[in-house]
Design a protein around this motif. Sequence first.
Motif, PDB file in Angstrom:
ATOM      1  N   ARG A  66       0.842  -1.193   0.000  1.00  0.00           N
ATOM      2  CA  ARG A  66       0.000   0.000   0.000  1.00  0.00           C
ATOM      3  C   ARG A  66       0.880   1.247   0.000  1.00  0.00           C
ATOM      4  N   GLY A  70      -1.799   4.188  -4.020  1.00  0.00           N
ATOM      5  CA  GLY A  70      -2.573   2.957  -4.128  1.00  0.00           C
ATOM      6  C   GLY A  70      -1.690   1.724  -4.008  1.00  0.00           C
ATOM      7  N   TRP A  71      -2.262   0.563  -4.307  1.00  0.00           N
ATOM      8  CA  TRP A  71      -1.540  -0.701  -4.195  1.00  0.00           C
ATOM      9  C   TRP A  71      -0.563  -0.858  -5.356  1.00  0.00           C
ATOM     10  N   GLU A 420     -12.051  -6.688   3.583  1.00  0.00           N
ATOM     11  CA  GLU A 420     -12.309  -5.677   4.611  1.00  0.00           C
ATOM     12  C   GLU A 420     -11.190  -5.587   5.645  1.00  0.00           C
ATOM     13  N   LYS A 423      -7.338  -4.910   3.378  1.00  0.00           N
ATOM     14  CA  LYS A 423      -7.211  -3.560   2.820  1.00  0.00           C
ATOM     15  C   LYS A 423      -6.496  -2.621   3.789  1.00  0.00           C
ATOM     16  N   LYS A 660     -17.719  -3.615   2.024  1.00  0.00           N
ATOM     17  CA  LYS A 660     -17.742  -2.186   1.733  1.00  0.00           C
ATOM     18  C   LYS A 660     -16.338  -1.607   1.850  1.00  0.00           C
ATOM     19  N   GLY A 661     -16.189  -0.377   1.407  1.00  0.00           N
ATOM     20  CA  GLY A 661     -14.892   0.290   1.507  1.00  0.00           C
ATOM     21  C   GLY A 661     -14.000  -0.023   0.332  1.00  0.00           C
ATOM     22  N   ASP A 662     -12.714   0.192   0.511  1.00  0.00           N
ATOM     23  CA  ASP A 662     -11.749   0.049  -0.575  1.00  0.00           C
ATOM     24  C   ASP A 662     -11.303  -1.394  -0.751  1.00  0.00           C
ATOM     25  N   LYS A 664     -11.361  -5.064  -3.109  1.00  0.00           N
ATOM     26  CA  LYS A 664     -11.318  -5.457  -4.517  1.00  0.00           C
ATOM     27  C   LYS A 664     -11.968  -6.825  -4.641  1.00  0.00           C
ATOM     28  N   SER A 669     -19.075  -7.048  -3.996  1.00  0.00           N
ATOM     29  CA  SER A 669     -19.472  -5.641  -3.859  1.00  0.00           C
ATOM     30  C   SER A 669     -20.838  -5.360  -4.461  1.00  0.00           C
TER      31      SER A 669
END
Length: 705
Positions: A66, A70-71, A420, A423, A660-662, A664, A669
């Motif tokens: 991270r 971003g990743w 969740e 991340k 939820k949230g960031d 992948k 989702s």
Amino acid sequence: MTKTHFRTCNLCEAMCGLAIEHDGEKVLSIKGDLQDEFSQGHICPKALALKDIYEDPNRLKTPIKRTVDGWKKITWKQAITEVATKLAKVRKNHGSDAVGVYSGNPNVHNSGALLSAPDFQKELKTKNRFSATSVDQLPHQFMAYLMYGHQLQIPIPDIDRTDFLIILGANPIVSNGSLLSAPNIKKRLKDIQSRGGKILNIDPRYTETSAKSDQHIYVRPGKDVYLLLSMLHILFEENLVDIGRFKGSIKGLDEIEKLAESYAPSETETVTGVKSNMLRDLVREFAQTEKAVLYGRMGVCTQEFGGMNMWLVNIINILTRHFDEPGGYMFTTPAIDLKPQLSRGHIGKWKSRVSGLPETGSELPSSVMAEEILTPGDGQIKAMIINAGNPVLSTPNGLQLEKALKSLDFTVSIDIYINETSKLAHIILPTATGLETELYDLIFHSLAVRNTTKYSEALFAKSSDAKYDWQLYRALRKAYLQATGKLTLVKRMRLLAESFFPPEKMLDILLKRGPYKKELSIKKLKKSPHGIDLGALKSQMPEALYHKDKNIHAFPDAIKGDLDRVKTRFEELVSSKDELLLIGRRQLRTCNSWLHNSQRLIKNNPCNLYLHPKDANRLGVTDQETVKVISKVGEVEVPFEITSEIMEGVVSLPHGWGHKGDIKLDVASTAPGTNVNELTDEKFVDQLTGNAAVNGVPVKIELVV
């Protein structure tokens, strides 16, 4: 050219055999293996998800880091070096307990991880180790240690030969059996009835298993301990106790009889919701049936008296001559028996720093993880290693844990997804998984309704730049020892020697050390891709006991010490007003949150709150509306379903949702659902064992305007 690969499904405990058609690169079909010695062709819908996981474009295959942008992908060398360096720095600055470890349940389905992760974790020398165990089966292990002398000596119900099965707090039709590996359990239950037997289900919800049972009894959530104590009372009052061949080898029987006097069914029925005459009939039938067994599982473990419940389940089976007998509560004889290889276990060698809950088998309860991160002082967790787990969704008060994880100096997640929990990591290390790995079910062969053994070779080769779990843990161990200056000559030599022993060779050694000795080897198992049946469960007492005196310690001191809490709570319940109580719910297609990225598994599988018609009428709500569910620690808005399948005064929400949230997870989702663990309280635990109490949680409901 189409080929067929035979292997075991590793997505739940049932160990169903699969026949996978493939062309060498892609999976063409997945069907049940009709020749499998254990499952005989049965599979559930989850097995098809093995193809989805293998082909999932969201599945990580290389390490990522991270950054502010971003990743970013990084090399394995950089990732392992950086992880080891960061962990070593935390240890140097704050001590070894500043590094915490959480292990999720996929680890127990992975022989490579089971054989290699412990050696890495041992080098960390931290007391802050956690796992999914303490949100699940910890009371079973706790009682196995106290009563039989080893935390893994867990008896299971011999359902293939029983004539009366009482199921308490379990839904095996959906779980496929839990601490009870039993593929095609629907047929196995039907076979009980076909031979003239009976199945009775006790649960706050009329479950999928209830629909296949002969009788269902509703019980108030979290009140099972008083139901079981009343069953004990009836056994003694009506002279139904029969310990058979165990006379002289059970300690504490007289004290148990005295304990039971205070819990007559006429006194407990207002608390449990179970009528006295109904319970008396049940106990008489159970005690007088030659082959009968009481099976308690998730629902009785994950509540405020989980440990006491599992003690009572064990002792009721023992006192009715249904222990270590065909058709009763029995021990297995697995081909690889881990018990002699491992410590018997221990309880309370240390306690958690903030709440003072005991360790069990070197693990602290997961419920204390957030407070151990957030509370300053010596031993405060500053870094976390999260192994194949998503505790933000799967442990109590997920929002509190998310806050805690965000505050850490460093987190590494060993996972194949950005979920969740992962991340929040600084580095994610994905490993080869599923169809790319060999498999021997080290844990679940030890909990199976028949003694069987099976080894599955990998179907597909991993990519050249990928690592197996065991390769990763060994690399991390070496790098960490280097970073901490602990890589002595002796440890270098040991690591070198281990390099000649991949899991296949280790498994071969364990097979030859096992109870079947030279009869079994990896070579023989490779020639038997459908597995080998080793026979029905056998009576093993007293040899199965790990206590030096070879006695069953029927009334452990820990149980005696918890009785005042049971009594005090009973007195409170007798005089208290009814309140809505929340329970969880397992779904066949979504038993774990990470399976939600398979479209075939989440379709037609809503995350709805179950609400009884009378409660809906009292609250003035109707279907197609959304309600707000409020607990001590949080609130969520969720669609609900009015159903008479749920007991009045009880609501139910499935676990594993809340995407939820960031993250992948493209499929998950699209159907995020609601995280039930935003309502569960990390302080609401079984004080005896430390197991999370995620069932019987008091809530209020309001209509969302």
